[in-house]
Design a protein around this motif. Structure first.
Motif, PDB file in Angstrom:
ATOM      1  N   GLU A 116      43.886  29.431  29.683  1.00  0.00           N
ATOM      2  CA  GLU A 116      44.108  28.730  30.948  1.00  0.00           C
ATOM      3  C   GLU A 116      44.236  29.677  32.128  1.00  0.00           C
ATOM      4  O   GLU A 116      44.578  29.253  33.230  1.00  0.00           O
ATOM      5  N   LYS A 117      43.974  30.970  31.903  1.00  0.00           N
ATOM      6  CA  LYS A 117      44.014  31.911  33.016  1.00  0.00           C
ATOM      7  C   LYS A 117      43.049  33.052  32.766  1.00  0.00           C
ATOM      8  O   LYS A 117      42.585  33.268  31.657  1.00  0.00           O
ATOM      9  N   MET A 118      42.754  33.770  33.827  1.00  0.00           N
ATOM     10  CA  MET A 118      42.007  35.023  33.750  1.00  0.00           C
ATOM     11  C   MET A 118      42.932  36.079  34.344  1.00  0.00           C
ATOM     12  O   MET A 118      43.511  35.874  35.403  1.00  0.00           O
ATOM     13  N   PHE A 119      43.059  37.205  33.662  1.00  0.00           N
ATOM     14  CA  PHE A 119      43.996  38.242  34.106  1.00  0.00           C
ATOM     15  C   PHE A 119      43.231  39.500  34.480  1.00  0.00           C
ATOM     16  O   PHE A 119      42.373  39.969  33.735  1.00  0.00           O
ATOM     17  N   PHE A 120      43.549  40.038  35.663  1.00  0.00           N
ATOM     18  CA  PHE A 120      42.916  41.249  36.172  1.00  0.00           C
ATOM     19  C   PHE A 120      43.992  42.260  36.538  1.00  0.00           C
ATOM     20  O   PHE A 120      45.083  41.892  36.969  1.00  0.00           O
ATOM     21  N   VAL A 178      40.152  45.335  36.745  1.00  0.00           N
ATOM     22  CA  VAL A 178      39.658  45.299  35.372  1.00  0.00           C
ATOM     23  C   VAL A 178      40.048  43.950  34.789  1.00  0.00           C
ATOM     24  O   VAL A 178      41.221  43.559  34.832  1.00  0.00           O
ATOM     25  N   TYR A 179      39.080  43.251  34.236  1.00  0.00           N
ATOM     26  CA  TYR A 179      39.313  41.929  33.649  1.00  0.00           C
ATOM     27  C   TYR A 179      39.746  42.082  32.195  1.00  0.00           C
ATOM     28  O   TYR A 179      39.099  42.755  31.417  1.00  0.00           O
ATOM     29  N   TRP A 180      40.844  41.443  31.822  1.00  0.00           N
ATOM     30  CA  TRP A 180      41.333  41.462  30.439  1.00  0.00           C
ATOM     31  C   TRP A 180      40.633  40.339  29.682  1.00  0.00           C
ATOM     32  O   TRP A 180      41.106  39.230  29.605  1.00  0.00           O
ATOM     33  N   ARG A 181      39.495  40.653  29.122  1.00  0.00           N
ATOM     34  CA  ARG A 181      38.672  39.664  28.431  1.00  0.00           C
ATOM     35  C   ARG A 181      39.317  39.140  27.151  1.00  0.00           C
ATOM     36  O   ARG A 181      39.013  38.049  26.707  1.00  0.00           O
ATOM     37  N   GLU A 182      40.199  39.917  26.557  1.00  0.00           N
ATOM     38  CA  GLU A 182      40.842  39.532  25.293  1.00  0.00           C
ATOM     39  C   GLU A 182      42.121  38.717  25.497  1.00  0.00           C
ATOM     40  O   GLU A 182      42.838  38.438  24.544  1.00  0.00           O
ATOM     41  N   ASP A 183      42.424  38.332  26.722  1.00  0.00           N
ATOM     42  CA  ASP A 183      43.625  37.555  27.003  1.00  0.00           C
ATOM     43  C   ASP A 183      43.624  36.298  26.122  1.00  0.00           C
ATOM     44  O   ASP A 183      42.681  35.514  26.157  1.00  0.00           O
TER      45      ASP A 183
END
Length: 109
Positions: free
Chosen positions: A71-75, A62-67
């Motif tokens: 500078e990163k994408m969190f899954f 699941v991608y945390w779109r609200e991060d």
């Protein structure tokens, strides 16, 4: 290590710089929460965002779109295991980070 192998096959090699198991669970014998942290370093988040998001969501992340960190994408991928003696949940966390040449150069100099 199986998860890292799967991730290596999903992320386009031309953008992939490195994949590492990081955090306390990467240290043998260390007490740790049942969370496996994996860091994927790519050349550019903008080049890989759509491809990585679709590929990782397809295998249950699941991608945390609200991060708030641009500078990163969190899954996150969660697992559950029930047996007679215990119940636990564990997860695998993935951070995709952009490797900037300037940051590497600053570290090396």
């Amino acid at each position: 290590e199986l998860e890292i192998k799967i991730l290596r096959e999903l992320i386009p090699q031309k953008h992939l710089i490195d994949i590492q198991h990081v955090g306390s669970t990467a240290i043998p014998g260390m007490l740790a929460k049942p969370i496996i942290d994996i860091q994927i370093v790519v050349d550019s988040l903008s080049n890989i965002k759509e491809i990585a998001t679709a590929a990782l969501e397809n295998i249950g992340y699941v991608y945390w779109r609200e991060d708030p960190d641009p500078e990163k994408m969190f899954f996150l991928k969660e697992y559950s295991n029930n047996n007679t003696s215990s119940h636990y949940s564990s997860s695998k966390n993935i951070s995709l980070k952009e490797m900037m040449h300037e940051k590497v150069n600053n570290f090396l100099t």
